[in-house]
Design an enzyme around this catalytic site. Structure first.
Site, short mmCIF file in Angstrom:
data_model
loop_
_atom_site.label_atom_id
_atom_site.label_comp_id
_atom_site.label_asym_id
_atom_site.label_seq_id
_atom_site.Cartn_x
_atom_site.Cartn_y
_atom_site.Cartn_z
N LYS A 5 0.87 -1.19 0.00
CA LYS A 5 0.00 0.00 0.00
C LYS A 5 0.90 1.23 0.00
CE LYS A 5 -2.20 1.22 3.87
NZ LYS A 5 -3.63 0.94 3.93
N LYS A 61 -0.81 -0.51 -4.20
CA LYS A 61 -2.23 -0.20 -4.05
C LYS A 61 -2.42 1.22 -3.55
CE LYS A 61 -5.12 -0.63 -0.62
NZ LYS A 61 -5.86 -1.14 0.54
N GLU A 100 -7.84 1.54 -6.58
CA GLU A 100 -8.98 1.26 -5.68
C GLU A 100 -9.84 2.51 -5.45
OE1 GLU A 100 -7.96 -0.18 -1.74
OE2 GLU A 100 -10.06 -0.52 -1.23
N LYS A 152 -9.68 -2.43 -8.09
CA LYS A 152 -10.20 -2.93 -6.81
C LYS A 152 -11.38 -2.07 -6.39
CE LYS A 152 -8.96 -3.84 -2.01
NZ LYS A 152 -7.95 -4.40 -1.11
N GLY A 177 -15.24 -4.36 2.18
CA GLY A 177 -15.91 -3.13 2.61
C GLY A 177 -16.82 -3.24 3.82
P1 13P Z 1 -11.70 -4.82 3.21
O1 13P Z 1 -11.87 -6.05 2.36
O2 13P Z 1 -11.69 -5.10 4.68
O3 13P Z 1 -12.65 -3.71 2.78
O4 13P Z 1 -10.23 -4.27 2.95
C1 13P Z 1 -9.75 -4.21 1.68
C2 13P Z 1 -8.81 -3.08 1.55
O5 13P Z 1 -7.64 -3.25 1.29
C3 13P Z 1 -9.35 -1.72 1.70
O6 13P Z 1 -8.39 -0.79 1.24
#
Ligand code: 13P
Length: 293
Positions: free
Chosen positions: A96, A135, A176, A218, A261
């Site tokens: 990330k 990400k 994302e 994503k 989510g």
């Molecule tokens: P969740 O599946 O818990 O929503 O997390 C995914 C994620 O990486 C959010 O940035």
């Protein structure tokens, strides 16, 4: 575009495999630990991630893991750095790279994701540490008069800047744009806001010369807000989510890996299964779940 980007993106969405999002920031993992009465020390966070990454048979189902800055620098109990520990099982390490969602100026209730300053240099370091994908999460909130076009487009712009820099560094960007599932909104409103968000995101990706063959998307699923009195069933979620993505996601994108989510693991699994049962689709459909895994 390099063949490496394409082949990494494809490997991340290999049939029957998905991604584990283990990139909770220090603040978020503390919340998760608090809920089960565990103190969030660096060693507790390391041990928890080690447990996930060394689970027997994990590589049969997990193609890649998204790490957090602290985690990519930590090691497994046997002293092997986490990126190497994952790679030796055939699991692709990712990272990330955003610095979190902050208040958007002059836009009450809306967020903008920060982290572009110095990103080129950080990407070079992460690649050195073993990362092969990245990400960035943008957050779009549904409320009475929001999201504004201002919020949708500034976030899309930042997502594309992140994606272009990642590809330049030889890293596959996971783009994302998360439309939050919290709220009283209907599934129709989720469909509308997710459509606007995807439209802006793919417009910016194209304008900023991002190669769609070397990214993964994503997104959220199209669902009723958690506090909406009428809750759409599994078939409706599958149909509306697929229609939304068929309209807005080019077939050149190799895969869509959904976030969970805040859905229960059962719901997140049932929804994804219902979508794949309606396949084949233009893209691979899989998961990049945090909480649902
Ligand atoms: P969740 O599946 O818990 O929503 O997390 C995914 C994620 O990486 C959010 O940035």
């Amino acid at each position: 575009m390099s063949d490496e980007l394409k082949s990494t993106a494809k490997a991340l969405v290999a049939p029957a495999k998905g991604i584990l999002a283990a990139d909770e920031s220090s603040g978020t993992i503390k919340k998760r630990f608090d809920s089960i009465g565990v103190e969030s020390t660096e060693e507790a966070r390391r041990g928890y991630r080690d447990l996930l990454f060394t689970t027997e048979g994990a590589a049969e189902h997990i193609s890649g893991v998204i790490l957090y800055d602290e985690t990519i620098r930590q090691s497994s109990a046997d002293g092997t750095p986490f990126p190497a520990k994952l790679a030796e099982q055939g699991i692709i390490p990712g990272i990330k790279v955003d610095a979190g969602a902050k208040d958007l100026a002059s836009a009450p209730g809306e967020k903008i994701t920060e982290g572009l300053d110095g990103l080129r240099e950080r990407l070079a370091e992460y690649r050195e540490l073993g990362a092969r994908f990245t990400k960035w999460r943008a957050v779009i909130t549904i409320g009475e008069d929001i999201p504004s076009e201002y919020c949708v487009w500034t976030n899309a712009h930042a997502l594309a800047r992140f994606a272009a820099l990642s590809q330049e560094a030889g890293l596959v960007p996971i783009v994302e744009p998360e439309v939050l599932m919290d709220g009283t909104h209907t599934i129709e409103r989720s469909f509308d806001v997710t459509s606007r968000t995807l439209h802006a995101t793919f417009t910016e990706l194209r304008d900023q010369r991002v190669h769609l063959e070397g990214i993964l998307l994503k997104p959220n699923m199209v669902v009723s807000g958690y506090e909406c009195p009428t809750q759409a069933n599994v078939d409706e979620v599958a149909e509306k989510t697929l229609l939304c993505f068929q309209r807005h996601v080019p077939a050149a994108v190799p895969g869509i890996v959904f976030l969970s989510g805040g859905q229960s693991d059962e719901d997140a699994t049932a929804h994804l299964n219902a979508m794949n049962a309606r396949g084949p689709h233009a893209w691979q459909l899989s998961y990049s779940y945090g909480r649902a895994l």
